[in-house]
Design a protein around this motif. Structure first.
Motif, PDB file in Angstrom:
ATOM      1  N   SER A  60       0.831  -1.209   0.000  1.00 53.86           N
ATOM      2  CA  SER A  60       0.000   0.000   0.000  1.00 53.86           C
ATOM      3  C   SER A  60       0.859   1.250   0.000  1.00 53.86           C
ATOM      4  CB  SER A  60      -0.896   0.025   1.235  1.00 53.86           C
ATOM      5  OG  SER A  60      -1.708  -1.113   1.268  1.00 53.86           O
ATOM      6  N   THR A  61       0.327   2.314  -0.599  1.00 55.74           N
ATOM      7  CA  THR A  61       1.060   3.577  -0.594  1.00 55.74           C
ATOM      8  C   THR A  61       0.478   4.531   0.447  1.00 55.74           C
ATOM      9  OG1 THR A  61      -0.390   4.274  -2.389  1.00 55.74           O
ATOM     10  CG2 THR A  61       1.783   3.477  -3.005  1.00 55.74           C
ATOM     11  N   ASP A  62      -0.540   4.106   1.165  1.00 48.18           N
ATOM     12  CA  ASP A  62      -1.110   4.959   2.217  1.00 48.18           C
ATOM     13  C   ASP A  62      -0.731   4.390   3.589  1.00 48.18           C
ATOM     14  OD1 ASP A  62      -2.643   2.745   2.505  1.00 48.18           O
ATOM     15  OD2 ASP A  62      -4.571   3.734   2.149  1.00 48.18           O
ATOM     16  N   ALA A  63      -1.491   4.723   4.604  1.00 45.37           N
ATOM     17  CA  ALA A  63      -1.113   4.361   5.968  1.00 45.37           C
ATOM     18  C   ALA A  63      -1.571   2.958   6.371  1.00 45.37           C
ATOM     19  CB  ALA A  63      -1.673   5.391   6.938  1.00 45.37           C
ATOM     20  N   THR A  64      -1.905   2.133   5.411  1.00 47.18           N
ATOM     21  CA  THR A  64      -2.444   0.801   5.736  1.00 47.18           C
ATOM     22  C   THR A  64      -1.555   0.016   6.703  1.00 47.18           C
ATOM     23  OG1 THR A  64      -3.622   0.671   3.640  1.00 47.18           O
ATOM     24  CG2 THR A  64      -3.127  -1.401   4.714  1.00 47.18           C
ATOM     25  N   GLN A  65      -0.234  -0.032   6.413  1.00 47.61           N
ATOM     26  CA  GLN A  65       0.660  -0.827   7.258  1.00 47.61           C
ATOM     27  C   GLN A  65       0.707  -0.276   8.685  1.00 47.61           C
ATOM     28  OE1 GLN A  65       1.891  -3.665   6.901  1.00 47.61           O
ATOM     29  NE2 GLN A  65       3.275  -3.735   8.660  1.00 47.61           N
ATOM     30  N   LYS A  66       0.729   1.050   8.796  1.00 37.96           N
ATOM     31  CA  LYS A  66       0.747   1.699  10.112  1.00 37.96           C
ATOM     32  C   LYS A  66      -0.502   1.293  10.913  1.00 37.96           C
ATOM     33  CE  LYS A  66       1.741   5.214  13.038  1.00 37.96           C
ATOM     34  NZ  LYS A  66       0.761   4.826  14.046  1.00 37.96           N
ATOM     35  N   ILE A  67      -1.645   1.318  10.237  1.00 39.96           N
ATOM     36  CA  ILE A  67      -2.894   0.973  10.920  1.00 39.96           C
ATOM     37  C   ILE A  67      -2.893  -0.496  11.338  1.00 39.96           C
ATOM     38  CG2 ILE A  67      -5.400   0.765  10.624  1.00 39.96           C
ATOM     39  CD1 ILE A  67      -5.260   3.247   8.837  1.00 39.96           C
ATOM     40  N   ILE A  68      -2.380  -1.354  10.459  1.00 39.66           N
ATOM     41  CA  ILE A  68      -2.299  -2.778  10.815  1.00 39.66           C
ATOM     42  C   ILE A  68      -1.443  -2.948  12.068  1.00 39.66           C
ATOM     43  CG2 ILE A  68      -1.418  -5.031  10.079  1.00 39.66           C
ATOM     44  CD1 ILE A  68      -2.170  -4.245   7.199  1.00 39.66           C
ATOM     45  N   GLU A  69      -0.317  -2.211  12.112  1.00 42.36           N
ATOM     46  CA  GLU A  69       0.560  -2.313  13.288  1.00 42.36           C
ATOM     47  C   GLU A  69      -0.134  -1.784  14.539  1.00 42.36           C
ATOM     48  OE1 GLU A  69       4.198  -0.446  12.012  1.00 42.36           O
ATOM     49  OE2 GLU A  69       4.571  -2.080  10.587  1.00 42.36           O
ATOM     50  N   ASP A  70      -0.898  -0.699  14.381  1.00 40.25           N
ATOM     51  CA  ASP A  70      -1.651  -0.171  15.523  1.00 40.25           C
ATOM     52  C   ASP A  70      -2.657  -1.202  16.035  1.00 40.25           C
ATOM     53  OD1 ASP A  70      -0.254   2.122  15.290  1.00 40.25           O
ATOM     54  OD2 ASP A  70      -1.870   3.327  14.402  1.00 40.25           O
ATOM     55  N   ILE A  71      -3.338  -1.844  15.087  1.00 41.91           N
ATOM     56  CA  ILE A  71      -4.320  -2.861  15.484  1.00 41.91           C
ATOM     57  C   ILE A  71      -3.604  -4.006  16.199  1.00 41.91           C
ATOM     58  CG2 ILE A  71      -5.980  -4.565  14.636  1.00 41.91           C
ATOM     59  CD1 ILE A  71      -6.649  -2.620  12.350  1.00 41.91           C
ATOM     60  N   ALA A  72      -2.448  -4.411  15.653  1.00 41.31           N
ATOM     61  CA  ALA A  72      -1.694  -5.516  16.246  1.00 41.31           C
ATOM     62  C   ALA A  72      -1.198  -5.170  17.649  1.00 41.31           C
ATOM     63  CB  ALA A  72      -0.527  -5.889  15.348  1.00 41.31           C
ATOM     64  N   ALA A  73      -0.853  -3.895  17.840  1.00 39.23           N
ATOM     65  CA  ALA A  73      -0.360  -3.474  19.155  1.00 39.23           C
ATOM     66  C   ALA A  73      -1.472  -3.576  20.199  1.00 39.23           C
ATOM     67  CB  ALA A  73       0.150  -2.037  19.076  1.00 39.23           C
ATOM     68  N   GLN A  74      -2.674  -3.350  19.734  1.00 37.99           N
ATOM     69  CA  GLN A  74      -3.808  -3.307  20.651  1.00 37.99           C
ATOM     70  C   GLN A  74      -4.419  -4.693  20.849  1.00 37.99           C
ATOM     71  OE1 GLN A  74      -6.624  -0.271  19.545  1.00 37.99           O
ATOM     72  NE2 GLN A  74      -8.337  -1.523  20.236  1.00 37.99           N
TER      73      GLN A  74
END
Ligand code: UDP
Ligand code: MG
Length: 317
Positions: free
Chosen positions: A46-60
């Motif tokens: 992805s060229t948007d924040a998809t990976q960041k959001i996945i990591e945020d979800i994983a952190a939680q």
């Protein structure tokens, strides 16, 4: 030990829907009390924040595995990457955009418990899709049914649950030109359809335009049938027969009425028509040759940039 259900989610530029998707999936997991659950997000370059959001979800949330591919490989390969990393007794493949309602997993699991290896979602409605897309899709499935030995169910996407042995079977098919609908059908095993209403996208934009769909159809036909290769034989035979009849007619006509120096139009028509047919048949050969070329290179299907495994694969939180 409770059985494990893995949910594989390919995501390409899905920043707008991921949180909402996760919260709906989480509710489903909470009500699947007699199973353990995990979710595997595959970020397909992805060229948007998809990976960041996945990591945020994983952190939680402990049951999230994230696979970050090195670039965009396309949905079929992203899905395969997820399936390769899924360890569940059953694996569900689902789109991130909430067009596939996660609540349907309940019914999938019910049918799976009833002994089916593949439980797939069959659309009854296609809201938010143009008539042109519906018409071309239905034409494509009818053509495939006629041409190919593998029966691909109509109005069926990738949204489905597969048993362990079905996933193992599927992961043996390592071809690069992955026409997933065909591969799903190829493995066989007892399957069952669950009907549902396909919702429009929750947010973000669809990634499949008509050019991509056309290529998708070409992939399907050339991956699962060699019928177009036989086309040349029949076309050639038909043209040869017609030419013979036409030739006989010219001989007869000349003998009977004589012939001045004419014939330019017939000559042109013949040359252009045959030229067109030949180019078409060479093009068909090219489609197959190109695919053979792709397969002989035997490259890996995908490369992973970053992989982080779920911390706990246990009862849903
Ligand atoms: N997708 C992907 N890689 C791509 C294109 C799409 O992983 O190159 C994912 C996308 O994030 C979504 C799913 O595949 O989860 C279906 O995509 P989309 O909604 O665009 O397709 P459609 O619903 O029109 O078939
Ligand atoms: Mg979609």
């Amino acid at each position: 030990m409770k059985k494990l259900i893995s949910v594989v989610v390919p995501a390409y530029n899905e920043e707008a829907v991921l949180w909402e998707f996760y919260s709906r999936l989480n509710l489903v997991f909470q009500s699947l009390t007699e199973f353990r659950c995990e979710v595997i997000f595959v970020n397909d370059g992805s060229t948007d924040a998809t990976q960041k959001i996945i990591e945020d979800i994983a952190a939680q949330c402990g049951y999230v595995t994230s696979i970050d591919l090195s670039r965009n490989f396309g949905k079929e390969i992203a899905m395969t990457a997820g399936l390769d990393h899924a360890s569940g007794d059953a694996v569900v493949v689902i789109d991130a955009d909430l067009q596939d309602p996660p609540e349907l997993i309940h019914e999938f699991v019910k049918e799976w418990a009833g002994g089916y290896d593949v439980v797939y979602a069959k659309r009854t409605h296609r809201d938010g899709e143009t008539w042109l897309k519906k018409a071309t899709a239905s034409g494509f499935y009818r053509l495939m049914a006629k041409l190919s030995k593998v029966q691909i169910p109509q109005d069926t996407g990738d949204y489905r649950l597969m048993s362990r042995r079905a996933v193992d079977a599927l992961s043996q098919l390592r071809e690069h030109h992955r026409f997933m609908k065909g591969l799903f059908a190829w493995i066989g095993y007892p399957s069952k359809a669950v009907e549902y209403r396909r919702d429009p996208r929750a947010a973000g934009t669809g990634k499949f335009n008509y050019w991509k769909l056309w290529n998708f159809a070409l992939e399907g036909i050339t991956s699962f049938t060699t019928a177009p290769l036989k086309l040349a034989t029949y076309l050639g035979t038909a043209i040869a027969l017609l030419s013979f009849v036409f030739g006989s007619w010219i001989v007869f006509r000349t003998l009977w009425w004589g012939e001045a120096v004419r014939g330019y139009p017939t000559l042109m028509v013949t040359i252009l028509f045959l030229g067109g047919v030949q180019l078409f048949c060479i093009g068909v050969l090219g489609e197959y040759l190109g695919r053979i070329f792709g397969e002989t290179k035997a490259r890996p299907l995908y490369l992973v940039k970053q992989y982080s495994r779920a911390r706990i694969v246990s009862d849903a939180e």
